[in-house]
Design an enzyme around this catalytic site. Structure first.
Site, short mmCIF file in Angstrom:
data_model
loop_
_atom_site.label_atom_id
_atom_site.label_comp_id
_atom_site.label_asym_id
_atom_site.label_seq_id
_atom_site.Cartn_x
_atom_site.Cartn_y
_atom_site.Cartn_z
N CYS A 130 0.85 -1.20 0.00
CA CYS A 130 0.00 0.00 0.00
C CYS A 130 0.88 1.25 0.00
CB CYS A 130 -0.92 0.02 1.21
SG CYS A 130 -1.90 1.55 1.26
N ASN A 191 -0.05 -3.57 -7.30
CA ASN A 191 -0.76 -2.49 -6.63
C ASN A 191 -0.58 -1.21 -7.47
OD1 ASN A 191 -1.99 -0.81 -4.61
ND2 ASN A 191 -1.33 -2.26 -3.04
N GLY A 264 -10.27 -3.89 -11.29
CA GLY A 264 -10.16 -2.92 -10.20
C GLY A 264 -10.92 -1.65 -10.47
C1 SIN Z 1 -5.54 2.49 0.38
O1 SIN Z 1 -6.39 2.16 1.21
O2 SIN Z 1 -4.77 3.45 0.60
C2 SIN Z 1 -5.42 1.78 -0.91
C3 SIN Z 1 -4.98 0.38 -0.72
C4 SIN Z 1 -3.71 0.05 -1.41
O3 SIN Z 1 -3.30 0.71 -2.34
O4 SIN Z 1 -3.11 -0.95 -1.03
#
Ligand code: SIN
Length: 318
Positions: A130, A191, A264
């Site tokens: 993340c 991601n 996504g």
């Molecule tokens: C987030 O909640 O910031 C997004 C999740 C992620 O990019 O892993």
């Protein structure tokens, strides 16, 4: 009817179409638009050990062919997820893969040990990538940390393990190799890509967290390249995610070497897309003269085994 079943080591899916964590809530939001039974699986929003309020707003901004988010893992914590959402999710007629994030290897262990109590889960995706929380992306930018977390989880957790990796690295192959050595059943590539949006008249960043993660069609070529590179070098099943919004996009990822894909950002503007894809995928498998989708995974033909673009100048100079 073409066989769409896919096995990613211990993770078994009825078809390769998943919905990505963070783009589908806990599945209640899309019930009017999506036939969940058609999906290969659902990956709900990341949960952490304790509740998190997330980052200051604004947390999302639309970009050319994409979106930036800086949510910051806003969630009610693992126990609330288990009490309030998991029963509902497990009754939807598709595989459910929990997604967790921790601050340390120890926290990943605690989270995934608790998930052992729910063997009906199809697997667990480790969010070690993340970009919006302190330390988050750091795990999957270092091969030794990636391997350590996955190995620690593998020692205690009986569920199939997927490592969600970050594209914000120089060598995705090195990180995927570390994930494989740690014992991941599969890797999710990838991601979001770190980005930024600016309101120049105000001389201010738009996101409350200043930077965020870019997703959507804008990043598809970057991720496709990473899927291709990892498929060439690492023996680990790949789940591709990055800007997929059509059947052709799905097929590009499959041919590049992904065994499964996640839809996504497209869920936000076309919530009917994901559940429509498996039937179309079955048709295309038959049109290609195959009986199973597995025959098409990694079927990319390389002209004269040309080296990957990233190393082409050096190799050509030899
Ligand atoms: C987030 O909640 O910031 C997004 C999740 C992620 O990019 O892993």
């Amino acid at each position: 009817m073409a066989d769409l079943r896919i096995e990613l080591n211990r993770l078994k899916l009825k078809n390769p179409i998943l919905v990505a964590s963070g783009t589908f809530g806990y599945a209640k939001e899309a019930v009017a638009f999506c036939d969940y039974t058609q999906l290969g699986g659902i990956i709900p929003k990341t949960v952490t050990l304790v509740p998190r309020a997330g980052n200051p707003p604004p947390r999302t901004v639309e970009t050319s062919c994409g979106m930036l988010n800086s949510i910051g893992l806003d969630n009610d914590g693992l126990e609330t997820f288990l009490e309030k959402h998991l029963d509902y999710l497990l009754g939807l007629g598709t595989s459910i893969i929990a997604n967790v994030a921790g601050h340390s290897a120890e926290e990943f262990v605690t989270l995934t040990q608790r998930l052992n109590d729910f063997p009906a889960l199809a697997g667990v995706e480790l969010n070690i990538s993340c970009p919006n929380v302190a330390g988050g992306v750091d795990f999957a930018t270092k091969p030794e940390l990636t391997e350590k977390i996955i190995r620690s989880v593998r020692e205690v957790c009986h569920l199939p393990i997927i490592a969600k990796l970050t594209p914000n690295v120089t060598s995705i192959v090195e990180i995927a190799q570390a994930a494989a050595e740690g014992g991941a059943d599969a890797v999710t590539l990838t991601n979001t890509l770190l980005g930024m949006a600016i309101n120049w008249r105000k001389r201010k960043p738009i996101l409350g967290n200043i930077v965020g993660g870019l997703s959507g069609p804008a990043i598809k070529p970057v991720v496709l390249r990473m899927v291709y590179q990892v498929a060439q070098k690492v023996k680990v099943p790949i789940i591709g995610v990055g800007g997929i919004q059509s059947l052709d996009d799905v097929m590009e990822f499959i041919v590049a070497g992904a065994s499964a894909v996640q839809i996504g950002t497209a869920n936000f503007y076309n919530p009917t897309l994901a559940s429509s894809l498996p039937a179309k995928l079955a048709e295309v498998v038959e049109q290609e003269g195959c009986s199973s989708i597995r025959e098409l995974v990694g079927s990319l033909k390389l002209p004269n085994q040309t080296p990957p673009a990233a190393c082409a100048p050096a190799c050509n100079a030899r």
